[in-house]
Design a protein around this motif. Sequence first.
Motif, PDB file in Angstrom:
ATOM      1  N   VAL A 123      32.661  33.291  78.154  1.00 51.40           N
ATOM      2  CA  VAL A 123      32.890  33.720  79.204  1.00 51.40           C
ATOM      3  C   VAL A 123      33.454  33.205  79.904  1.00 51.40           C
ATOM      4  N   ILE A 124      33.911  31.771  80.150  1.00 49.50           N
ATOM      5  CA  ILE A 124      35.528  31.223  80.113  1.00 49.50           C
ATOM      6  C   ILE A 124      36.218  31.724  79.445  1.00 49.50           C
ATOM      7  N   ALA A 125      35.954  32.379  77.523  1.00 42.67           N
ATOM      8  CA  ALA A 125      37.325  32.332  76.963  1.00 42.67           C
ATOM      9  C   ALA A 125      37.608  33.867  76.927  1.00 42.67           C
ATOM     10  N   VAL A 126      36.593  34.985  78.050  1.00 40.15           N
ATOM     11  CA  VAL A 126      36.915  36.408  78.084  1.00 40.15           C
ATOM     12  C   VAL A 126      37.687  35.407  80.050  1.00 40.15           C
ATOM     13  N   LYS A 127      37.388  35.095  80.559  1.00 39.27           N
ATOM     14  CA  LYS A 127      38.288  34.959  81.424  1.00 39.27           C
ATOM     15  C   LYS A 127      39.490  34.527  81.395  1.00 39.27           C
ATOM     16  N   SER A 128      39.652  33.338  81.127  1.00 39.87           N
ATOM     17  CA  SER A 128      41.162  32.699  80.059  1.00 39.87           C
ATOM     18  C   SER A 128      41.786  33.773  79.756  1.00 39.87           C
ATOM     19  N   ALA A 129      41.424  35.043  79.008  1.00 40.61           N
ATOM     20  CA  ALA A 129      41.961  35.714  78.379  1.00 40.61           C
ATOM     21  C   ALA A 129      42.560  37.163  78.302  1.00 40.61           C
ATOM     22  N   GLN A 130      41.365  37.664  79.381  1.00 43.16           N
ATOM     23  CA  GLN A 130      41.531  39.122  79.950  1.00 43.16           C
ATOM     24  C   GLN A 130      42.527  39.171  81.058  1.00 43.16           C
ATOM     25  N   ASP A 131      43.709  39.896  80.631  1.00 43.76           N
ATOM     26  CA  ASP A 131      44.578  40.819  81.351  1.00 43.76           C
ATOM     27  C   ASP A 131      45.468  39.079  81.652  1.00 43.76           C
ATOM     28  N   ARG A 132      45.548  38.466  80.715  1.00 42.54           N
ATOM     29  CA  ARG A 132      46.380  37.169  80.689  1.00 42.54           C
ATOM     30  C   ARG A 132      47.130  37.212  79.029  1.00 42.54           C
ATOM     31  N   VAL A 133      46.721  37.671  77.997  1.00 43.28           N
ATOM     32  CA  VAL A 133      46.730  37.475  76.785  1.00 43.28           C
ATOM     33  C   VAL A 133      47.167  39.005  76.214  1.00 43.28           C
ATOM     34  N   THR A 134      48.097  38.717  75.292  1.00 41.00           N
ATOM     35  CA  THR A 134      49.113  39.887  74.534  1.00 41.00           C
ATOM     36  C   THR A 134      49.654  39.980  73.217  1.00 41.00           C
ATOM     37  N   MET A 135      49.513  40.776  72.534  1.00 40.40           N
ATOM     38  CA  MET A 135      50.062  40.589  71.038  1.00 40.40           C
ATOM     39  C   MET A 135      51.341  39.716  71.362  1.00 40.40           C
ATOM     40  N   ASP A 136      52.239  39.418  72.222  1.00 45.32           N
ATOM     41  CA  ASP A 136      53.627  38.926  72.199  1.00 45.32           C
ATOM     42  C   ASP A 136      53.021  37.405  72.552  1.00 45.32           C
ATOM     43  N   HIS A 137      51.932  37.650  73.265  1.00 51.15           N
ATOM     44  CA  HIS A 137      51.558  36.009  73.249  1.00 51.15           C
ATOM     45  C   HIS A 137      50.957  35.177  72.121  1.00 51.15           C
ATOM     46  N   ILE A 138      50.352  36.054  71.249  1.00 49.49           N
ATOM     47  CA  ILE A 138      49.784  35.726  69.724  1.00 49.49           C
ATOM     48  C   ILE A 138      50.980  35.337  68.657  1.00 49.49           C
ATOM     49  N   LEU A 139      52.161  36.514  68.597  1.00 51.63           N
ATOM     50  CA  LEU A 139      53.209  36.395  67.974  1.00 51.63           C
ATOM     51  C   LEU A 139      54.006  35.511  68.511  1.00 51.63           C
ATOM     52  N   ASN A 140      54.337  34.906  69.936  1.00 49.46           N
ATOM     53  CA  ASN A 140      55.010  33.994  70.090  1.00 49.46           C
ATOM     54  C   ASN A 140      54.429  32.663  70.550  1.00 49.46           C
ATOM     55  N   LYS A 141      53.202  32.487  69.727  1.00 54.04           N
ATOM     56  CA  LYS A 141      52.625  30.997  69.423  1.00 54.04           C
ATOM     57  C   LYS A 141      52.562  30.454  71.432  1.00 54.04           C
ATOM     58  N   ASP A 142      52.396  31.117  72.151  1.00 59.40           N
ATOM     59  CA  ASP A 142      53.083  30.774  73.370  1.00 59.40           C
ATOM     60  C   ASP A 142      51.579  29.583  73.970  1.00 59.40           C
ATOM     61  N   LEU A 143      51.617  28.757  74.165  1.00 55.94           N
ATOM     62  CA  LEU A 143      50.207  28.057  73.920  1.00 55.94           C
ATOM     63  C   LEU A 143      49.578  28.129  75.208  1.00 55.94           C
ATOM     64  N   ASN A 144      50.680  28.351  76.721  1.00 50.97           N
ATOM     65  CA  ASN A 144      50.345  28.373  77.783  1.00 50.97           C
ATOM     66  C   ASN A 144      49.379  29.387  78.330  1.00 50.97           C
ATOM     67  N   HIS A 145      49.691  30.521  77.073  1.00 49.83           N
ATOM     68  CA  HIS A 145      48.814  31.409  77.249  1.00 49.83           C
ATOM     69  C   HIS A 145      47.395  31.656  76.855  1.00 49.83           C
ATOM     70  N   LEU A 146      47.509  30.527  74.812  1.00 47.15           N
ATOM     71  CA  LEU A 146      46.654  30.685  74.306  1.00 47.15           C
ATOM     72  C   LEU A 146      45.752  29.658  74.155  1.00 47.15           C
ATOM     73  N   LYS A 147      45.864  28.677  73.865  1.00 45.25           N
ATOM     74  CA  LYS A 147      44.823  27.194  74.359  1.00 45.25           C
ATOM     75  C   LYS A 147      43.754  27.509  74.689  1.00 45.25           C
ATOM     76  N   LYS A 148      43.943  28.147  76.163  1.00 43.38           N
ATOM     77  CA  LYS A 148      41.920  27.929  76.384  1.00 43.38           C
ATOM     78  C   LYS A 148      42.227  28.396  75.914  1.00 43.38           C
ATOM     79  N   PRO A 149      42.173  30.209  75.797  1.00 41.64           N
ATOM     80  CA  PRO A 149      40.997  30.620  75.432  1.00 41.64           C
ATOM     81  C   PRO A 149      40.725  30.243  73.833  1.00 41.64           C
ATOM     82  N   ILE A 150      41.508  30.605  73.013  1.00 41.26           N
ATOM     83  CA  ILE A 150      41.189  29.270  71.539  1.00 41.26           C
ATOM     84  C   ILE A 150      39.660  28.344  71.207  1.00 41.26           C
ATOM     85  N   PHE A 151      40.739  27.316  72.886  1.00 42.54           N
ATOM     86  CA  PHE A 151      39.562  26.231  73.106  1.00 42.54           C
ATOM     87  C   PHE A 151      38.342  26.864  72.804  1.00 42.54           C
ATOM     88  N   TYR A 152      37.832  27.841  73.959  1.00 42.70           N
ATOM     89  CA  TYR A 152      36.348  28.590  74.289  1.00 42.70           C
ATOM     90  C   TYR A 152      36.189  29.055  73.832  1.00 42.70           C
TER      91      TYR A 152
END
Length: 839
Positions: free
Chosen positions: A183-212
Amino acid sequence: MQNPFKDQYTVITFIYGILVAIITGIAFYIRCLPKADVFGGSFVKFGGNDPWYNMRIVENTLTHFPHRINFDAYTYFPHGQYHPFAFLFDQILAFIIWVAGLGSPSHELMELIGAYYPAVLGALTVIPVYIIGKEIYNRNVGILSAALIAVLPGQFLSRSLLGFTDHHVMETLFATWVIAFFVIAVKSAQDRVTMDHILNKDLNHLKKPIFYSILTGIMLGSYILAWKGGVLSVLVILVYLLLQAVIDHMKGKDLAWLLLISIPAFVIAILMILPYLAPSTIDIRTVAALAASILGVAIFAGISHLLRVKEIERAAYPFVLIVLAGTGLFAFSIIAPDLYHSMMAMFNVFSPKAGSLTVAEIHPMTVIHPDPLNRPDYVNIGGCEAWVWFTTPFFIAFIAYAWIVYNLLFKGGKGEELLLITWSALMLYASFGQNRFAAYYAVNVALLTGFLAWKFIEFGAPSTVHEPVKADAKKRHEPKAHKYSFLKKYINLDLVLIFIIIFVVIFYPPIFTPRTGALDSARYTGGPQTDWYESLTWMRENTPDFATDSFNYYTLYPDIPRGEDYPYPSNAYGVMSWWDYGHWITRIAHRIPIANPFQAGIGGPHQGDRPGACVFFITRNETVANEVMDALGGRYVISDFMMADAWNAVYNKFGAMTVWAGDTDGYYGRILNEKGQYETVLTEKYYSTMEARLHILDGTWIERIEPLKNYRLIHESKSMMPITIGDDPIRFVKIFEYVKGADLVVTPSPGLNETFATVTVEVLTNQGRTFNYTQPATLADDGKFHFTLPYSTEGPIEGETQFDTAPTGPYTIEVGNVTREVRVTERDVLDGGLIEVNM
């Protein structure tokens, strides 16, 4: 030093933390209510059947710590069996006991910690329930939901009681943590993470969803390692991801965030379980299911991206997925047909059939109690399992379903809500397949009802009532008349009335309903009655012990090739009883059951027409029963009254035997009594079964029912049942020995023209009860009478059964008006010795 409680948000967080701790304590208190039942007798009374086997595994593990057996030679004689328990539940318990005992724990410490273990796990489930409610809605929903899961009766409570040391409670705990982190992973990623964030390794957007997502994977792997069916949570997540993918694609959204929150979880779970693949526990199907889920999510996202790039109509997306799924399954069935059919068989958990439905935890949950008279207009919700296990929250939860679905359809509901409703619907469906999943569904009922209760509070409460959040930082630092004055807006008469209604409607029935409410139903945890424990202890001490230094109850048995039998010592033997009691026989008697609660050794048409317990107990032919015992190496038979209780005077297990044997008709008839009324009676067919002839008739002769020639009563328990034969109440537990029987040949004197003879002996049981064992015979072609006598008149011998039920004197042979007495030695009974008597 700055006062940490000066900040209003910190104060609220502290208050909610205290509330969660209190609720956890209440949950633990309720689960410890059976303390007197568990510890109040002459032995620690673990509940049910499987807890005894879990403790058997723990006991064996502590002997060889940290190693444990996967294959057990002390069950399912004469084969042995890979037990289906995934290891984590038992291994964690063994580790706790080992540490507490400083590497050498006592038996008493092992049983003490083992008894409290499920109560602790059940109480800890309060925490992830709170987190789920808090993360999807708010902390108030979390508290209400946590309070409800703490007090709900039914399957979750019964499986987390003191003494019910079985993996079910850990299943529910870990499965709930899986959803909490996801649930926390979903909350932290939905409407906040796109493919650009993943390709650019944007940790500000990625670290919480990946952690959970990683935490989700750790809990998912732990869940599977605690129960081989943990792939159920994989199904929940995959169905949610599919629905979310369709919704997001139809809205033109990027699906990359679904990859981010799911693939790490699935990969972590695979890495955790790969080292522990073992027969009958965690197999390659689980790994295949996780791998297929990774592929499935990648396909969801890939197809969506391709359709968006090609600017193809969005509505085509679900149809493309359906076609691909069908094509993929067809190809899978062609490429790997065995694995395909094996994986499809995993879905049988939702629709058990035949003999499996006689297992208490497998039969479907009922919402309307069946009418014994089959009246078409009959409705009884109060007697159904849904009411008994949940009371009002079960039905109130359906209002929450409608509310949340409305939010999703018309208000653009959150991904967390879609996850909640998907998870809840699947758990409800699973509960209607097997009632064991009602333990899982209790969490969903608590969350759905907690959500609705808070909506009711919001509806009737002043608009100023809200939960402070971090965003209110500026308001938190504004001057106040009193540092706790903000609490006043939570206390008013309207809220008091609302809370009274919530307590009366939602909390009172689960807690205080007589007999089935939490406070009443939690006082007893089941398990073997004293009669069973005493009888099995007697068996352990008074029957031949075949254990050796290299083969015994504590041996760390090696794994053997699948399909092969364990090489038992030549003097080893099996104990025939109904499968319910197999684990008690293993752990208490240290003897080897032929059938066990893994539904092994039952035999009959549902198990390939193999010899087994149902064939033995339901057959009306002693020769067939002997063939079963010979084929399976059986020497003793243990029966309790419930196995013979076709009257349903205590609890009818006889009916389950007939279902497994595929022979359910003809045991009941109707007669016209003296009052001119029809009443149901048991027929000759019932009394002719081996179970009735053993337990009800003590193997002796009555009109039209032949005596048993190769079975003798050697011990019976103290408790008397409400059914009598003659003037004697039937005892609860009886132990019989299968023997060759002494071969008595009687030659009548010349001129004695009798063609019928009997031999009779009075038998005195260890409970002071007497009965006459009588065996008739007709004159054989050789002009003699032949008898097979199962009782020794001379007492036990060293190294063999030390029976305490035996004849009071010699047998009396009667041919016409001529009688003779004959004594029979134990060796003649065991070896089939010949005894000749001339009349």
